[in-house]
Enzyme design. Structure first.
Site, mmCIF file in Angstrom:
data_model
loop_
_atom_site.group_PDB
_atom_site.id
_atom_site.type_symbol
_atom_site.label_atom_id
_atom_site.label_comp_id
_atom_site.label_asym_id
_atom_site.label_seq_id
_atom_site.Cartn_x
_atom_site.Cartn_y
_atom_site.Cartn_z
ATOM 1 N N HIS A 1 -2.631 5.951 4.564
ATOM 2 C CA HIS A 1 -1.502 6.663 5.178
ATOM 3 C C HIS A 1 -0.260 6.541 4.305
ATOM 4 O O HIS A 1 0.036 5.477 3.766
ATOM 5 C CB HIS A 1 -1.144 6.051 6.529
ATOM 6 C CG HIS A 1 -2.073 6.358 7.647
ATOM 7 N ND1 HIS A 1 -3.258 5.688 7.842
ATOM 8 C CD2 HIS A 1 -1.981 7.263 8.653
ATOM 9 C CE1 HIS A 1 -3.854 6.156 8.940
ATOM 10 N NE2 HIS A 1 -3.097 7.116 9.447
ATOM 11 N N ASN B 1 -3.884 -1.388 0.300
ATOM 12 C CA ASN B 1 -3.721 -0.796 1.622
ATOM 13 C C ASN B 1 -3.638 -1.856 2.717
ATOM 14 O O ASN B 1 -2.790 -1.778 3.611
ATOM 15 C CB ASN B 1 -4.888 0.161 1.896
ATOM 16 C CG ASN B 1 -4.720 0.940 3.184
ATOM 17 O OD1 ASN B 1 -3.621 1.212 3.639
ATOM 18 N ND2 ASN B 1 -5.846 1.305 3.786
#
Length: 282
Positions: free
Chosen positions: A121, A152
């Protein structure tokens, strides 16, 4: 994803407005663009890019400049308020979804299978718990880049959590995040050739009376890096990305906050404390 009665509010921009419910303030040609021209009147939206594929999309929780050649965003921008750091709309059961509002070819879940990259994201799920549709829209692939798993789940996640802390304590901040390519696209994944970034940036603005801004760059690779070592001025991030951030700021304020020294940013944002807290938590 939302049905027809839950349709996303989207505007495409390729030098002109093509569709969408929102109405951007946009020039009709690149020659009309100047430093203060923005397509949406929002502090977080960067100036129009030049020489780069760009489709602008407006979601409930963020804006996206999408690159149809790379099949990932150029940048994602959002206004994170204290109220948006909380809510009951969690990510459980939500799947990453092909964005049908951008042209083919485009990223799909299949591109990430066996790629060794996470679906990273840019505007995080944790910033969209305040609204069901905003949370679902955060899982569109136009908000996603191939991201190293270690990054991440580690340093990038720490920075996301820190941004929510800043928003809660300041009241609101403006954030822009996205990929960096140092010498063009060198690696892609999947049949749709989704570009793999060399690094990721995040720039953050507090526009209160004593405005301040800070930038970060993290390489898209394994390894833990201390938050203070990843601090970059907004000017540095602009030079690397070609993006003009926060063009709605007054010039004098913009020059001061975007050119701040690493020491000034570290002290103003107390990054050294955030780093110590992240180290103790991990």
């Amino acid at each position: 994803m939302p049905g027809d009665d839950d349709k996303q509010s989207t505007t495409f921009y390729n030098g002109k407005e093509e569709s969408g419910a929102a109405t951007p303030s946009a020039p009709t040609s690149s020659s009309d663009v100047d430093k203060k021209t923005v397509r949406f009147k929002a502090m977080e939206v960067p100036a129009q890019m030049t020489g780069t594929s760009e489709i602008l999309l407006k979601r409930d929780g963020y804006y996206v400049s999408y690159n149809k050649d790379r099949k990932i965003p150029n940048w994602v921008a959002w206004h994170l308020t204290a109220a948006h750091t909380k809510g009951n709309n969690y990510r459980d059961g939500i799947e990453f979804t092909e964005d049908k509002e951008v042209p083919y070819p485009r990223a799909t879940d299949g591109d990430y299978f066996s790629s060794r990259y996470d679906r990273g994201h840019m505007c995080p799920s944790g910033d969209n718990k305040w609204d069901r549709r905003a949370q679902m829209q955060s899982f569109l692939f136009t908000n996603v880049c191939p991201q190293n798993h270690d990054l991440n789940k580690g340093d990038w996640n720490d920075l996301e959590m820190q941004c929510r802390y800043w928003a809660k304590n300041i009241g609101d901040i403006y954030i822009v995040a996205g990929p960096i390519f140092y010498n063009g696209v060198k690696n892609t994944i999947g049949k749709n050739k989704v570009a793999v970034p060399d690094a990721f940036f995040k720039v953050i603005l507090d526009d209160r009376s004593k405005a301040k801004a800070i930038g970060f760059i993290y390489p898209n690779k394994n390894g833990h890096r201390q938050m203070t070592t990843c601090i970059k001025s907004v000017d540095e991030v602009e030079r690397l990305t070609g993006i003009d951030f926060f063009p709605r700021l007054d010039d004098s304020v913009e020059d001061r906050v975007e050119g701040a020294s690493k020491e000034t940013m570290n002290q103003e944002w107390k990054v050294y404390k955030a780093e110590a807290y992240a180290e103790s938590r991990n």
